[in-house]
Enzyme design. Structure first.
Site, PDB file in Angstrom:
ATOM      1  CG  HIS A 416      -0.124   0.111   2.530  1.00 33.11           C
ATOM      2  ND1 HIS A 416       0.601  -0.947   3.057  1.00 33.11           N
ATOM      3  CD2 HIS A 416       0.071   1.157   3.373  1.00 33.11           C
ATOM      4  CE1 HIS A 416       1.203  -0.558   4.167  1.00 33.11           C
ATOM      5  NE2 HIS A 416       0.906   0.717   4.382  1.00 33.11           N
ATOM      6  CG  ASP A 418       2.061   5.043   4.731  1.00 29.58           C
ATOM      7  OD1 ASP A 418       1.449   3.959   4.685  1.00 29.58           O
ATOM      8  OD2 ASP A 418       3.169   5.176   5.287  1.00 29.58           O
ATOM      9  CG  HIS A 488       5.240   0.958   2.624  1.00 27.62           C
ATOM     10  ND1 HIS A 488       4.793   2.161   2.126  1.00 27.62           N
ATOM     11  CD2 HIS A 488       4.645   0.814   3.845  1.00 27.62           C
ATOM     12  CE1 HIS A 488       3.976   2.723   3.000  1.00 27.62           C
ATOM     13  NE2 HIS A 488       3.871   1.922   4.052  1.00 27.62           N
ATOM     14  NE  ARG A 498       7.977  -6.368  11.181  1.00 29.03           N
ATOM     15  CZ  ARG A 498       7.538  -5.161  10.806  1.00 29.03           C
ATOM     16  NH1 ARG A 498       6.475  -4.637  11.399  1.00 29.03           N
ATOM     17  NH2 ARG A 498       8.150  -4.501   9.849  1.00 29.03           N
TER      18      ARG A 498
END
Length: 541
Positions: A416, A418, A488, A498
């Site tokens: 996508h 941002d 990204h 994570r």
């Protein structure tokens, strides 16, 4: 799909995804269809695509493959269909008009003013056909520089097949839209010199633009007489759509110098190092590990040692205590993939936990300070001329769900951008709602690396071609501009957890993060009373 009509299912899914490129599940369905036996590439068609746009998109695909003769034929077809669609669009503007904002004219104006108003509205409708024809079904925004791009592609395609007469004519036609475009002026000079004579632009475009100009003048006169302000949306005021190799036929992008055809020996170009990056890092410990060149893009950077191991451990402990499943994702525990659990918290929430004595207040203050440190580094490194404001700050952990990791083919976070809606098929990123269009820069500060998978990846606009991959580790931070130049995503986290501090920034103070402003007030109140080491929160706030 249930009727086993896979070709129709693929076409339906593809059509829906064109209008809704942010729809995660449909994107996953498309990827699954592509793996099914009996489904071919030709089945993925947009049933809502208009003929001129379909031909243009097909032409771009052939152009990218180096089939310049086939591409030229399709671009010519696209132009023929475009001008047919223009006639139809203008015809639909004729007849009765109803404009809600103009209802008062039914009883306030005279007959002559009503007639004038009606024809002004009809003229405005016709004038806006340039926007309508450049807008894909389901989108709000038109493709930038749409009509001129046909002639840009054509001039270079015809040059490649040694049809210099048509190349010259198309280059001159492009200059009707962009009179001062230096790269095209140089191409015209080269074509004319090679042919030994001058050329003429295409007459249908001369007439098209002459009518467009006359309509604009009439609209300005008519709306001025009616007291209604009018501002034209000139949809070819920019020299390009997306500034990348797929949209500018020279094979250059916005960070490369356009090489005129007369200087081309091959298709290679020289990169001009004019990226707005490389400013001071502000902190001695911070170092640049990878810059835009290393990451094969623009406005991208990876920093290391932004925070220490101890600070990473403290923030991870803060996350384990304060994060809530689905926080920041409208309550969805698994917003991007059913195979991972997402938990998050904000600066203000951690300060509230500190105020209540549920976590050390110094840990909440560390989260606040570290995010400010990240903001300063990004602002300085990209040499921004104005203040970078917080748009959203999120401490988030994503955890692989045990028993659901075998044969995973999805991503932890789909590809996508941002601040715009990524549309890989159109090679566009639509800066319109529901995208956060006000976001300008983004950063991700990682707290750990003891998990499997979870690499951060940059891709091309096709959302498939990976241009760079970054392995998270404590103190590492990825920073980048938030637009379509930086698609990204995150690879699947297949084991472990994570954690990262995700930050989005804006240059527009109107879109500052409200919770951040409230957190600023809390911090200021505590600093004024010098109570960071000894504090009874309920007495002091």
């Amino acid at each position: 799909m249930q009727l086993n009509q896979l070709d129709k299912a693929a076409a339906a899914a593809h059509t829906y995804f064109q209008a809704n490129p942010e729809h995660v599940e449909m994107g996953q369905n498309l990827e699954q269809y592509k793996t099914l036996e009996g489904v071919e590439e030709k089945h993925f068609i947009d049933r809502e695509a208009r003929p001129h746009q379909r031909a243009f998109s097909a032409g771009v695909k052939l152009y990218d493959k180096g089939d310049y003769e086939g591409a030229a034929s399709l671009f010519e077809e696209a132009l023929t269909e475009y001008y047919k669609a223009d006639v139809e669009c203008r015809a639909l503007c004729e007849g009765p008009q109803q404009f809600q904002e103009q209802n008062h004219v039914l009883y306030r104006y005279s007959l002559y003013e009503l007639i004038s108003d009606h024809y002004t509205q009809v003229l405005h409708c016709k004038h806006e056909c340039v926007r309508d024809l450049a807008t894909r079904p389901g989108r709000l925004s038109p493709m930038e520089n749409y009509l001129p791009l046909h002639y840009d592609y054509l001039q270079f395609a015809y040059f490649q097949v040694n049809n210099l007469e048509e190349a010259l004519s198309c280059a001159l036609t492009y200059l009707l839209f962009h009179e001062g475009a230096e790269f095209m002026i140089e191409n015209v000079e080269h074509f004319s010199e090679s042919l030994g004579h001058d050329g003429q632009p295409r007459q249908e475009v001369v007439q098209y633009l002459q009518r467009h100009k006359q309509e604009l003048e009439l609209l300005q006169i008519g709306t001025e007489n009616l007291g209604i302000p009018y501002t034209e949306g000139n949809y070819w005021s920019s020299l390009g759509g997306r500034e990348d190799a797929n949209r500018i036929p020279s094979g250059t992008d916005g960070w490369m110098e356009y090489v005129p055809i007369s200087e081309k020996k091959d298709t290679s170009v020289t990169v001009v190092q004019e990226l707005r990056e490389g400013g001071p890092l502000l902190y001695d410990s911070v170092r640049v590990t990878l810059n835009s060149v290393n990451l094969n893009g623009t406005q991208r950077v990876v920093f290391d040692d932004v925070i220490s191991e101890d600070e990473c451990s403290e923030l991870k402990h803060l996350a384990h205590t304060t994060t809530i499943s689905g926080d920041g994702y409208r309550g969805k525990m698994s917003p991007h993939t059913p195979n991972e659990r997402f938990e998050g918290t904000t600066v203000l929430k951690t300060l509230q936990y500190g105020y209540e004595g549920r976590v050390p207040l110094r840990s909440a203050r560390l989260f606040y300070d570290i995010s400010e440190k990240a903001r300063q580094i990004v602002e300085s490194y990209f040499m921004l001329n104005s203040t970078l404001h917080f748009s959203y700050t999120h401490l988030v952990c994503r955890t692989a769900i045990t028993g659901q990791q075998d044969h995973r083919i999805d991503l932890s976070h789909p590809i996508h951008a941002d601040n715009c809606l990524l549309d890989p098929e159109a090679n566009e990123c639509w800066k319109e709602p529901p995208a956060y269009t006000y976001r300008d820069y983004s950063a991700l500060l990682y707290l750990n690396g003891d998990f499997e998978g979870g690499e951060f990846i940059f891709t091309e606009m096709d959302a498939k071609t990976i241009t760079a991959s970054v392995k998270p580790q404590c103190g590492r931070m990825v920073g980048f501009s938030s637009g379509g130049e930086n698609p990204h995503g995150v690879r699947a986290v297949t084991r472990g957890q994570r954690c990262a501090v995700a930050l989005w920034f804006t240059l527009d103070p109107l879109y500052r993060e409200l919770e951040r402003l409230q957190a600023d007030e809390v911090i200021q109140a505590l600093e004024n009373q010098h109570l960071w080491t000894q504090i009874n929160p309920k007495d002091e706030l």
